[in-house]
Design a protein around this motif. Sequence first.
Motif, PDB file in Angstrom:
ATOM      1  N   VAL A 251       0.888  -1.170   0.000  1.00  0.00           N
ATOM      2  CA  VAL A 251       0.000   0.000   0.000  1.00  0.00           C
ATOM      3  C   VAL A 251       0.924   1.217   0.000  1.00  0.00           C
ATOM      4  N   PHE A 252       0.774   2.077  -1.005  1.00  0.00           N
ATOM      5  CA  PHE A 252       1.764   3.147  -1.187  1.00  0.00           C
ATOM      6  C   PHE A 252       1.261   4.482  -0.661  1.00  0.00           C
ATOM      7  N   VAL A 253       2.168   5.219  -0.069  1.00  0.00           N
ATOM      8  CA  VAL A 253       1.847   6.584   0.362  1.00  0.00           C
ATOM      9  C   VAL A 253       3.029   7.464  -0.073  1.00  0.00           C
ATOM     10  N   PRO A 254       2.725   8.577  -0.768  1.00  0.00           N
ATOM     11  CA  PRO A 254       3.843   9.345  -1.345  1.00  0.00           C
ATOM     12  C   PRO A 254       4.399  10.418  -0.412  1.00  0.00           C
ATOM     13  N   LEU A 255       5.678  10.696  -0.572  1.00  0.00           N
ATOM     14  CA  LEU A 255       6.256  11.940  -0.061  1.00  0.00           C
ATOM     15  C   LEU A 255       5.882  12.987  -1.095  1.00  0.00           C
ATOM     16  N   ARG A 256       5.315  14.098  -0.632  1.00  0.00           N
ATOM     17  CA  ARG A 256       4.866  15.124  -1.590  1.00  0.00           C
ATOM     18  C   ARG A 256       5.780  16.335  -1.512  1.00  0.00           C
ATOM     19  N   PRO A 257       6.275  16.796  -2.691  1.00  0.00           N
ATOM     20  CA  PRO A 257       7.206  17.937  -2.670  1.00  0.00           C
ATOM     21  C   PRO A 257       6.481  19.264  -2.464  1.00  0.00           C
ATOM     22  N   LYS A 258       7.134  20.126  -1.670  1.00  0.00           N
ATOM     23  CA  LYS A 258       6.626  21.500  -1.507  1.00  0.00           C
ATOM     24  C   LYS A 258       7.625  22.411  -2.183  1.00  0.00           C
ATOM     25  N   ALA A 259       7.142  23.385  -2.926  1.00  0.00           N
ATOM     26  CA  ALA A 259       8.082  24.282  -3.623  1.00  0.00           C
ATOM     27  C   ALA A 259       8.904  25.066  -2.592  1.00  0.00           C
ATOM     28  N   PRO A 260      10.218  25.167  -2.787  1.00  0.00           N
ATOM     29  CA  PRO A 260      11.027  25.931  -1.842  1.00  0.00           C
ATOM     30  C   PRO A 260      10.774  27.426  -1.991  1.00  0.00           C
ATOM     31  N   LYS A 261      11.062  28.145  -0.902  1.00  0.00           N
ATOM     32  CA  LYS A 261      10.801  29.596  -0.942  1.00  0.00           C
ATOM     33  C   LYS A 261      12.002  30.359  -1.511  1.00  0.00           C
ATOM     34  N   ASP A 262      11.779  31.549  -1.970  1.00  0.00           N
ATOM     35  CA  ASP A 262      12.805  32.522  -2.375  1.00  0.00           C
ATOM     36  C   ASP A 262      13.762  31.988  -3.439  1.00  0.00           C
ATOM     37  N   GLY A 263      13.266  31.212  -4.365  1.00  0.00           N
ATOM     38  CA  GLY A 263      14.109  30.712  -5.453  1.00  0.00           C
ATOM     39  C   GLY A 263      15.258  29.824  -4.993  1.00  0.00           C
TER      40      GLY A 263
ATOM     41  N   LEU B 114       5.495  13.714   4.093  1.00  0.00           N
ATOM     42  CA  LEU B 114       4.262  12.926   4.154  1.00  0.00           C
ATOM     43  C   LEU B 114       3.116  13.849   4.537  1.00  0.00           C
ATOM     44  N   ASP B 115       1.934  13.583   3.985  1.00  0.00           N
ATOM     45  CA  ASP B 115       0.740  14.271   4.454  1.00  0.00           C
ATOM     46  C   ASP B 115       0.192  13.417   5.605  1.00  0.00           C
ATOM     47  N   PRO B 116       0.163  13.966   6.837  1.00  0.00           N
ATOM     48  CA  PRO B 116      -0.213  13.132   7.989  1.00  0.00           C
ATOM     49  C   PRO B 116      -1.569  12.441   7.830  1.00  0.00           C
ATOM     50  N   ALA B 117      -2.550  13.161   7.273  1.00  0.00           N
ATOM     51  CA  ALA B 117      -3.890  12.562   7.134  1.00  0.00           C
ATOM     52  C   ALA B 117      -3.855  11.438   6.100  1.00  0.00           C
ATOM     53  N   GLU B 118      -3.107  11.687   5.032  1.00  0.00           N
ATOM     54  CA  GLU B 118      -3.008  10.663   3.986  1.00  0.00           C
ATOM     55  C   GLU B 118      -2.310   9.411   4.538  1.00  0.00           C
ATOM     56  N   LEU B 119      -1.242   9.627   5.310  1.00  0.00           N
ATOM     57  CA  LEU B 119      -0.526   8.482   5.894  1.00  0.00           C
ATOM     58  C   LEU B 119      -1.469   7.704   6.817  1.00  0.00           C
ATOM     59  N   ALA B 120      -2.173   8.423   7.678  1.00  0.00           N
ATOM     60  CA  ALA B 120      -3.071   7.767   8.642  1.00  0.00           C
ATOM     61  C   ALA B 120      -4.133   6.947   7.909  1.00  0.00           C
ATOM     62  N   SER B 121      -4.574   7.462   6.753  1.00  0.00           N
ATOM     63  CA  SER B 121      -5.653   6.775   6.022  1.00  0.00           C
ATOM     64  C   SER B 121      -5.211   5.432   5.444  1.00  0.00           C
ATOM     65  N   LYS B 122      -3.904   5.194   5.392  1.00  0.00           N
ATOM     66  CA  LYS B 122      -3.406   3.930   4.808  1.00  0.00           C
ATOM     67  C   LYS B 122      -3.383   2.788   5.819  1.00  0.00           C
ATOM     68  N   PHE B 123      -3.492   3.124   7.101  1.00  0.00           N
ATOM     69  CA  PHE B 123      -3.457   2.086   8.140  1.00  0.00           C
ATOM     70  C   PHE B 123      -4.857   1.487   8.295  1.00  0.00           C
ATOM     71  N   SER B 124      -4.903   0.155   8.326  1.00  0.00           N
ATOM     72  CA  SER B 124      -6.202  -0.506   8.501  1.00  0.00           C
ATOM     73  C   SER B 124      -5.988  -1.809   9.269  1.00  0.00           C
ATOM     74  N   LYS B 125      -7.063  -2.562   9.423  1.00  0.00           N
ATOM     75  CA  LYS B 125      -6.955  -3.854  10.131  1.00  0.00           C
ATOM     76  C   LYS B 125      -6.029  -4.815   9.392  1.00  0.00           C
ATOM     77  N   ARG B 126      -5.927  -4.613   8.090  1.00  0.00           N
ATOM     78  CA  ARG B 126      -5.103  -5.535   7.290  1.00  0.00           C
ATOM     79  C   ARG B 126      -3.618  -5.182   7.331  1.00  0.00           C
ATOM     80  N   THR B 127      -3.281  -3.990   7.838  1.00  0.00           N
ATOM     81  CA  THR B 127      -1.874  -3.561   7.812  1.00  0.00           C
ATOM     82  C   THR B 127      -1.054  -4.391   8.788  1.00  0.00           C
ATOM     83  N   LYS B 128       0.024  -4.970   8.293  1.00  0.00           N
ATOM     84  CA  LYS B 128       0.901  -5.756   9.173  1.00  0.00           C
ATOM     85  C   LYS B 128       2.169  -4.976   9.510  1.00  0.00           C
ATOM     86  N   ALA B 129       2.645  -4.226   8.531  1.00  0.00           N
ATOM     87  CA  ALA B 129       3.936  -3.555   8.749  1.00  0.00           C
ATOM     88  C   ALA B 129       4.033  -2.303   7.886  1.00  0.00           C
ATOM     89  N   ILE B 130       4.942  -1.440   8.303  1.00  0.00           N
ATOM     90  CA  ILE B 130       5.330  -0.306   7.444  1.00  0.00           C
ATOM     91  C   ILE B 130       6.823  -0.444   7.227  1.00  0.00           C
TER      92      ILE B 130
END
Length: 455
Positions: free
Chosen positions: A171-183, A193-209
Amino acid sequence: MLRRVGLSLRHFLLERKSCAGYSSYSGEAKMSRPVQARRLEGIDKNIWVEFVKLAATYSTVNLGQGFPDFPPPDFLKEAFVGALSGENHMLHQYTRAFGHPPLVKILAQFFGKLLGRDLDPMTDVMVTVGAYQALFCCFQAFVDEGDEVIIIEPFFDCYEPMVKMAGGTPVFVPLRPKAPKDGKLMSSADWQLDPAELASKFSKRTKAIILNSPNNPLGKVFNRGELELIADLCVKHDILCISDEVYEWLVYDGKEHIRIASLQGMWDRTVIIGSAGKTFSATGWKVGWTVGPNRLLQHLRTVHQNSVYHCATVAQEAVAQGFQRELERYGKPDSYFVQLPKELQQKRDWLVQSLDAVGMKPIVPEGTYFLVADISEFKSDVPDVPNSDEPYDSRFAKWMVKNKGLAAIPLSAFYCGPHKNNYNHFIRFCFAKEEATLKAANDILQKWKREKTSP
Ligand code: PMP
């Protein structure tokens, strides 16, 4: 005599075959039943096999596969030679299956110090054939049919097929890039990681990360907050953590490598994976290890004893001596674990500079010996093929090695099939190379840039 027996046996077998209604014998008898085990379906392709061959055929400068082109430290080579040609001829024979006693003892001492806990060398440490086999043991030992394993993208490519071979579902969860500031140049820390997105990947079926920090390919070093987020979810859902820390000593700019096993509630559920290949710049020796509680490692031992069983004794002896030396010099300026990251940071900075100068925007890595760069400005050299099955960066990397002699690895290789086109305008370079190699890479890039800009 033997030949006569052989011939008549063959004759007998052929006769039996024709009696049984087989088609007449014509050279080799071909099998018609499927031979491939179901668990191998869809995982036959391997990026390294393909790109290592391309690099060997076309490259003049190989910054593709991750290995240093400089030698391991003298003390390590001397330890190997000493073990090989010394008086203890038993070093040429099998040693203890789960790790040569001097190596597991020193690893227990060393990691005990790092983790601040007493480790039993016989039960809390196991030596493997590189980190690769450590990963294989983990997935085979812990993952059942139907279990899910969370993988953070981009990821070291073998995680996905290894989970599948064990019958699990990645089950894949991406690291999402944020544009850097000031060039500013982007940093690997800008991939989060988006914390909510990461949390949404955990379920009863998850055995490991599976966590890989410092991360290959981005060079991201997960900070304490990010690790706590992962640890809290592991504890909340009672999940195992396979922590691939092969680049643990390669962190830059004063950053700290934090071991997730040291966070609250994590020791009991974490297997730490390490590699002498990365630690001592000797990837060909294929000595790796796992560190964790006996409760988990006992199952790794079951896989190990029924598959590889044993790793080369001489290499284990030399690595044990290397760690002994490092323990004595821990944190001191002449420690290899202090010197290597210093040297690599300089190499990183050279490559960052050469790439930036030609407009191949680098993402500055906080760790590892890899650097990912943005190829968008070079797209005009390698026209896009609409609706092609192959991600753009893969075609670009192939074109580059064939036409410019410079080998690198497409970032899409570190994404699962459906996500390969999400970030398809980046390539990964390895900067664990001699100064001359990096200079040769710079020359290629400069010449290429001149050709692009000259009318
Ligand atoms: N994990 C990661 C993240 C790696 O990059 C590698 C090697 N490229 C390995 C594991 C395998 O290490 P070893 O060579 O010790 O098997």
